[in-house]
Design an enzyme around this catalytic site. Structure first.
Site, PDB file in Angstrom:
ATOM      1  N   HIS A   1      24.293 -14.349 -86.640  1.00  0.00           N
ATOM      2  CA  HIS A   1      24.889 -13.038 -86.336  1.00  0.00           C
ATOM      3  C   HIS A   1      26.277 -13.015 -86.956  1.00  0.00           C
ATOM      4  CE1 HIS A   1      25.372  -9.271 -83.990  1.00  0.00           C
ATOM      5  NE2 HIS A   1      26.662  -9.603 -84.091  1.00  0.00           N
ATOM      6  N   CYS A   2      26.510 -12.035 -87.820  1.00  0.00           N
ATOM      7  CA  CYS A   2      27.791 -11.944 -88.529  1.00  0.00           C
ATOM      8  C   CYS A   2      28.600 -10.776 -87.973  1.00  0.00           C
ATOM      9  CB  CYS A   2      27.559 -11.754 -90.027  1.00  0.00           C
ATOM     10  SG  CYS A   2      29.088 -11.604 -90.979  1.00  0.00           S
ATOM     11  N   PRO A   3      29.747 -11.029 -87.347  1.00  0.00           N
ATOM     12  CA  PRO A   3      30.554  -9.920 -86.808  1.00  0.00           C
ATOM     13  C   PRO A   3      31.131  -9.026 -87.902  1.00  0.00           C
ATOM     14  CG  PRO A   3      31.739 -11.999 -86.648  1.00  0.00           C
ATOM     15  CD  PRO A   3      30.344 -12.340 -87.073  1.00  0.00           C
TER      16      PRO A   3
ATOM     17  N   ASN B   1      26.054  -7.146 -87.246  1.00  0.00           N
ATOM     18  CA  ASN B   1      24.599  -7.199 -87.175  1.00  0.00           C
ATOM     19  C   ASN B   1      24.137  -8.635 -87.380  1.00  0.00           C
ATOM     20  OD1 ASN B   1      22.001  -6.274 -86.866  1.00  0.00           O
ATOM     21  ND2 ASN B   1      21.924  -5.155 -88.795  1.00  0.00           N
TER      22      ASN B   1
END
Length: 304
Positions: free
Chosen positions: A154-156, A160
């Site tokens: 999960h990449c802030p 997403n």
């Protein structure tokens, strides 16, 4: 469900849902809504990403290119840099607004189990958090609150998960950000040399202290983004070529699937044979229909 089939929860035992029709209607309505994760941290990080790209574009365009004495130098570099910036932001949007491969909520129903046509003794897993049957290589994301197929992480910064359906756009995002960062560093270096040779007041429409400060900030930003995105780009390509997500690598999971070859892995992510569509974030773009979902408070919800 026959007695020969076994259902295992990942963390704890929970009964199957009995509302099959409700689960089907829920999955159908989700397909019509825009995918967007309402996470405060992710939305702030996404805003910062866009702000920094626009800041870089402002410094390159208005501080370095427009004051240039060479018309063609300004036009060519302006067109190339702004085109790369548009591609980077388009890739960011596609990554952020594309369903990464979420498993439908509440599909752990008896009707769905029967449709799987499981063999006697076959074990499947049910996620106790979102009450869904977990496909192979799917992992639950606590931020998206969904199980994601082939979840990498999960990449802030894109607000997403990076998964089966949007990994391609994330790879393009890191590639184009690395390219415009390198481009900005090269333009800054050339501008410094030019300003040293002539008077600082003649190489920019801004005052020398302001020009110097803006260019230093741009160099620091470009170095930071170049380092980060270059590392992410290389790790993503490594994961694709080795058919292993970052989560699977960190957990040291033994593959229970047949690994794809490097070429097959690239084609499965980018789609089809090599072409210019591989590097285009606009390929296969379909604008989703925004259908607001009424909540019990009367507000509109447009996330998962």
């Amino acid at each position: 469900m026959s007695s020969g089939h076994r259902l295992r929860d990942v963390e704890q035992q929970r009964p199957l849902l009995d509302g099959e029709e409700e689960a089907v209607e829920s999955s159908r309505s989700e397909a019509k809504r825009l995918w967007f994760i309402q996470d405060c941290c992710g939305m702030v990080c996404a805003f910062i990403t866009w702000f920094l790209v626009f800041f870089a574009d402002f410094v390159v365009t208005f501080v370095m290119l427009l004051p240039s004495r060479s018309f063609w130098y300004a036009v060519v570099n302006g067109v190339v840099f702004n085109s790369l910036a548009v591609l980077a932001l388009a890739s960011h949007l596609r990554t952020m607004l594309t369903d990464p491969g979420a498993v439908p909520k509440g599909n752990a129903t008896k009707k769905y189990m029967e449709s799987l046509q499981l063999k006697p003794g076959e074990v499947i897993y049910k996620c106790p958090k979102c009450c869904s049957i977990k496909p192979e290589r799917a992992h639950h994301c606590s931020i998206c609150k969904r199980c994601i197929r082939k979840m990498d992480h999960h990449c802030p910064w894109v607000n997403n998960c990076v998964g089966e359906k949007n990994q391609r756009f994330f790879v393009l995002f890191t590639m184009y950000i690395a390219m415009i960062s390198s481009y900005a560093l090269a333009l800054c270096g050339y501008q410094f040399v030019t300003c040293i040779r002539v008077q600082w007041s003649e190489c920019s429409d801004f005052s020398p202290p302001v020009t110097m400060m803006l260019m230093i900030f741009l160099c620091m930003e470009a170095l930071l983004f170049l380092t980060f995105t270059a590392v992410m780009f290389s790790t993503q390509l490594h994961s694709i070529c080795n058919d292993e997500t970052e989560i699977e690598r960190l957990k040291n999971e033994k593959p229970t699937w047949e690994r794809q070859t490097r070429w097959a892995g690239l084609r499965s992510v980018f789609g089809g044979q090599p072409s210019l569509m591989w590097i285009s974030p606009f390929a296969g773009l379909k604008l989703p229909t925004f259908v607001p979902k009424r909540t019990w408070k009367g507000g509109a919800e447009f996330s998962v």
